[in-house]
Design a protein around this motif. Structure first.
Motif, PDB file in Angstrom:
ATOM      1  N   UNK A   1       0.836  -1.201   0.000  1.00 20.31           N
ATOM      2  CA  UNK A   1       0.000   0.000   0.000  1.00 20.31           C
ATOM      3  C   UNK A   1       0.870   1.251   0.000  1.00 20.31           C
ATOM      4  N   UNK A   2       2.011   1.193   0.719  1.00 18.24           N
ATOM      5  CA  UNK A   2       2.910   2.350   0.745  1.00 18.24           C
ATOM      6  C   UNK A   2       3.505   2.605  -0.638  1.00 18.24           C
ATOM      7  N   UNK A   3       3.766   1.531  -1.387  1.00 22.47           N
ATOM      8  CA  UNK A   3       4.272   1.699  -2.755  1.00 22.47           C
ATOM      9  C   UNK A   3       3.229   2.400  -3.620  1.00 22.47           C
ATOM     10  N   UNK A   4       1.969   1.987  -3.505  1.00 24.21           N
ATOM     11  CA  UNK A   4       0.899   2.622  -4.283  1.00 24.21           C
ATOM     12  C   UNK A   4       0.742   4.093  -3.906  1.00 24.21           C
TER      13      UNK A   4
ATOM     14  N   UNK B   1     -13.970   8.455  -9.658  1.00 26.56           N
ATOM     15  CA  UNK B   1     -14.451   7.097  -9.944  1.00 26.56           C
ATOM     16  C   UNK B   1     -13.319   6.164 -10.392  1.00 26.56           C
ATOM     17  N   UNK B   2     -12.561   6.499 -11.471  1.00 24.62           N
ATOM     18  CA  UNK B   2     -11.468   5.592 -11.848  1.00 24.62           C
ATOM     19  C   UNK B   2     -10.375   5.509 -10.789  1.00 24.62           C
ATOM     20  N   UNK B   3     -10.125   6.607 -10.041  1.00 19.41           N
ATOM     21  CA  UNK B   3      -9.108   6.567  -8.988  1.00 19.41           C
ATOM     22  C   UNK B   3      -9.490   5.565  -7.905  1.00 19.41           C
ATOM     23  N   UNK B   4     -10.766   5.555  -7.519  1.00 16.21           N
ATOM     24  CA  UNK B   4     -11.240   4.612  -6.509  1.00 16.21           C
ATOM     25  C   UNK B   4     -11.153   3.174  -7.027  1.00 16.21           C
ATOM     26  N   UNK B   5     -11.509   2.977  -8.291  1.00 11.68           N
ATOM     27  CA  UNK B   5     -11.454   1.633  -8.879  1.00 11.68           C
ATOM     28  C   UNK B   5     -10.019   1.132  -8.994  1.00 11.68           C
ATOM     29  N   UNK B   6      -9.086   2.024  -9.353  1.00  8.19           N
ATOM     30  CA  UNK B   6      -7.683   1.626  -9.418  1.00  8.19           C
ATOM     31  C   UNK B   6      -7.161   1.237  -8.041  1.00  8.19           C
ATOM     32  N   UNK B   7      -7.587   1.967  -6.988  1.00  5.36           N
ATOM     33  CA  UNK B   7      -7.158   1.630  -5.630  1.00  5.36           C
ATOM     34  C   UNK B   7      -7.658   0.240  -5.234  1.00  5.36           C
ATOM     35  N   UNK B   8      -8.887  -0.090  -5.599  1.00  9.05           N
ATOM     36  CA  UNK B   8      -9.425  -1.425  -5.323  1.00  9.05           C
ATOM     37  C   UNK B   8      -8.648  -2.484  -6.097  1.00  9.05           C
ATOM     38  N   UNK B   9      -8.325  -2.184  -7.361  1.00  3.43           N
ATOM     39  CA  UNK B   9      -7.604  -3.149  -8.185  1.00  3.43           C
ATOM     40  C   UNK B   9      -6.228  -3.462  -7.606  1.00  3.43           C
ATOM     41  N   UNK B  10      -5.531  -2.453  -7.086  1.00  9.33           N
ATOM     42  CA  UNK B  10      -4.208  -2.692  -6.505  1.00  9.33           C
ATOM     43  C   UNK B  10      -4.291  -3.632  -5.307  1.00  9.33           C
ATOM     44  N   UNK B  11      -5.391  -3.585  -4.576  1.00 10.19           N
ATOM     45  CA  UNK B  11      -5.577  -4.490  -3.444  1.00 10.19           C
ATOM     46  C   UNK B  11      -5.976  -5.888  -3.924  1.00 10.19           C
ATOM     47  N   UNK B  12      -6.779  -5.936  -4.986  1.00 10.51           N
ATOM     48  CA  UNK B  12      -7.243  -7.235  -5.499  1.00 10.51           C
ATOM     49  C   UNK B  12      -6.097  -8.077  -6.053  1.00 10.51           C
ATOM     50  N   UNK B  13      -5.037  -7.424  -6.530  1.00 12.89           N
ATOM     51  CA  UNK B  13      -3.897  -8.169  -7.063  1.00 12.89           C
ATOM     52  C   UNK B  13      -3.311  -9.110  -6.015  1.00 12.89           C
TER      53      UNK B  13
ATOM     54  N   UNK C   1      -4.662  11.613 -10.010  1.00  6.86           N
ATOM     55  CA  UNK C   1      -3.641  11.119  -9.094  1.00  6.86           C
ATOM     56  C   UNK C   1      -3.880  11.629  -7.668  1.00  6.86           C
ATOM     57  N   UNK C   2      -4.443  12.829  -7.559  1.00  4.45           N
ATOM     58  CA  UNK C   2      -4.761  13.344  -6.222  1.00  4.45           C
ATOM     59  C   UNK C   2      -5.789  12.475  -5.523  1.00  4.45           C
ATOM     60  N   UNK C   3      -6.839  12.107  -6.245  1.00  2.35           N
ATOM     61  CA  UNK C   3      -7.838  11.201  -5.665  1.00  2.35           C
ATOM     62  C   UNK C   3      -7.213   9.850  -5.336  1.00  2.35           C
ATOM     63  N   UNK C   4      -6.335   9.358  -6.223  1.00  5.61           N
ATOM     64  CA  UNK C   4      -5.672   8.078  -5.961  1.00  5.61           C
ATOM     65  C   UNK C   4      -4.824   8.118  -4.711  1.00  5.61           C
ATOM     66  N   UNK C   5      -4.095   9.220  -4.506  1.00  5.74           N
ATOM     67  CA  UNK C   5      -3.274   9.358  -3.299  1.00  5.74           C
ATOM     68  C   UNK C   5      -4.146   9.398  -2.045  1.00  5.74           C
ATOM     69  N   UNK C   6      -5.282  10.075  -2.136  1.00 11.03           N
ATOM     70  CA  UNK C   6      -6.189  10.160  -0.982  1.00 11.03           C
ATOM     71  C   UNK C   6      -6.722   8.779  -0.614  1.00 11.03           C
ATOM     72  N   UNK C   7      -7.165   8.013  -1.606  1.00 13.43           N
ATOM     73  CA  UNK C   7      -7.723   6.683  -1.328  1.00 13.43           C
ATOM     74  C   UNK C   7      -6.663   5.747  -0.745  1.00 13.43           C
ATOM     75  N   UNK C   8      -5.430   5.813  -1.266  1.00 10.16           N
ATOM     76  CA  UNK C   8      -4.372   4.960  -0.730  1.00 10.16           C
ATOM     77  C   UNK C   8      -3.946   5.399   0.668  1.00 10.16           C
ATOM     78  N   UNK C   9      -4.000   6.694   0.952  1.00 17.24           N
ATOM     79  CA  UNK C   9      -3.688   7.173   2.299  1.00 17.24           C
ATOM     80  C   UNK C   9      -4.740   6.698   3.298  1.00 17.24           C
ATOM     81  N   UNK C  10      -6.003   6.697   2.861  1.00  9.36           N
ATOM     82  CA  UNK C  10      -7.057   6.168   3.730  1.00  9.36           C
ATOM     83  C   UNK C  10      -6.831   4.679   4.000  1.00  9.36           C
TER      84      UNK C  10
END
Length: 370
Positions: free
Chosen positions: A72-75, A122-134, A244-253
């Motif tokens: 998660x820290x890498x993401x 929307x895509x930022x949240x989906x990408x965050x889920x995908x990184x976890x699903x891997x 990328x800002x939304x992606x960083x927020x979701x990964x920080x959460x």
């Protein structure tokens, strides 16, 4: 006056100039085609280089056969790096703006852009889920099976492009996508050990995870392309800043949630990182940035073909550098992939344009009415 419906060039209407207009349109269309092909070539070469380098960096990041850092820290660090890149490019654009143009970084422009680009959440949240699903998929399937299941994204992406982007594919192009799926599977069948099972014995919910694993990243890619192209005149760096800002927020959460269950020590996002992991983060960031150019100026299908070529080049490089054996499955697989690519992008397989595409229109020079 005679006006070309493509480039809008006007010349006096007489019997001798109609052929000249036709030739001018052909030259205009050829110039655009050459520029598009050159851009696509640069994108594919860059993507192949980055995707091919990633497995090497992942291998170098391991210590004792496992990862000492949090994925998660890498993401999170990857998204943060992409945010800084977008800000840097916006600052460069701000210095090059013409007199009278409104700055992209002014408060009013930024607020308005934030409202217009909230769609990127929307895509930022989906990408965050995908990184976890891997990582979740590794609990239910062998790594080789995970790769083969991910190939189903090809057809899912095509269906979503038809539904969301109203993209039209010919029968030959659908067949080419099916060939791509078959070619990748034939290539990757060699990685499944003989006599081994694809699924881990305890596989409760595995099929549900497979459905999510295939559909979520496919929908994220197509929706990201839709969001980027829906405001085509907006700077891609400004759009990326919000994505990328939304992606960083979701990964920080996600890091905060992890800290609740594992303790405050997991808040140290730099724990276990090395020079190899820093290079991996830079590589992942560059792949994400390049993907945005694919989605805005090309399409998701070309990105999928590019990633497939990168896998092939990685296999060939492994054989040359490390002496790995190229199996008959590999040769057959890449042959099918190249046939699929030629068939999909061949002019003969393109969907025919509408009857009014490229026609000549007679225009009144006085009132500009066609």
């Amino acid at each position: 006056m005679i006006e070309c419906s493509a480039c809008r060039s006007k010349i006096p209407a007489n019997n001798n100039n109609s052929k000249a207009v036709a030739r001018a349109y052909v030259r205009h269309r050829s110039d655009v085609s050459y520029k598009t092909r050159f851009l696509n070539l640069l994108l594919v070469v860059g993507d192949c280089s980055l995707v091919g380098l990633q497995p090497i960096l992942v291998y170098m990041s391991k210590e004792g056969g496992r990862f000492e850092f949090s994925p998660i820290s890498v993401n999170f660090l990857t998204e943060t790096a992409k945010v800084f890149f977008a800000i840097t490019m916006l600052l460069i654009q701000a210095r090059q703006k013409k007199v009278g143009e409104k700055s992209l970084l002014s408060v009013s422009s930024f607020v308005q852009a934030a409202r217009n680009n909230v769609i990127f959440a929307v895509p930022a949240f989906l990408y965050a889920i995908n990184n976890y699903l891997k990582f979740i998929m590794q609990l239910y399937f062998n790594p080789a099976t995970v790769k083969m299941l991910s190939n189903l994204k090809v057809l899912v992406i095509a269906v979503l492009l038809k539904m969301i982007m109203k993209r039209r594919f010919s029968i030959l192009q659908w067949e080419a996508l099916a060939l791509l799926l078959i070619g990748i599977c034939v290539n990757q069948l060699r990685t499944l050990p003989e006599g081994s099972s694809a699924m881990v014995p305890v596989a409760t919910g595995a099929y549900l995870y497979t459905l999510i694993f295939v559909s979520v990243p496919s929908f994220a890619s197509v929706y990201n392309e839709y969001a980027l192209k829906s405001q085509f005149e907006t700077s891609i760096y400004l759009q990326n800043l919000f994505l990328y800002g939304y992606g960083a927020i979701f990964n920080f959460l996600a890091i905060l949630v992890t800290a609740i269950f594992k303790g405050p020590s997991s808040l140290d996002i730099l724990h276990g990182h090395s020079r190899a992991t820093m290079l991996l983060i830079c590589n992942n960031a560059a792949q994400g940035i390049l993907s945005s150019f694919f989605f805005k100026y090309a399409d998701t299908i070309l990105k999928k073909y590019s990633s497939t070529l990168a896998t092939i080049f990685t296999g060939i490089a492994s054989a040359v550098l490390f002496g790995h054996t190229l199996t008959i499955n590999f040769i057959l697989g890449i042959s099918i992939v190249f046939i699929s690519m030629h068939q999909f992008f061949s002019p003969l397989s393109k969907v025919k344009d509408g009857p009014r595409d490229g026609i000549l229109e007679v225009v009144d020079s006085q009132n500009s009415q066609s």
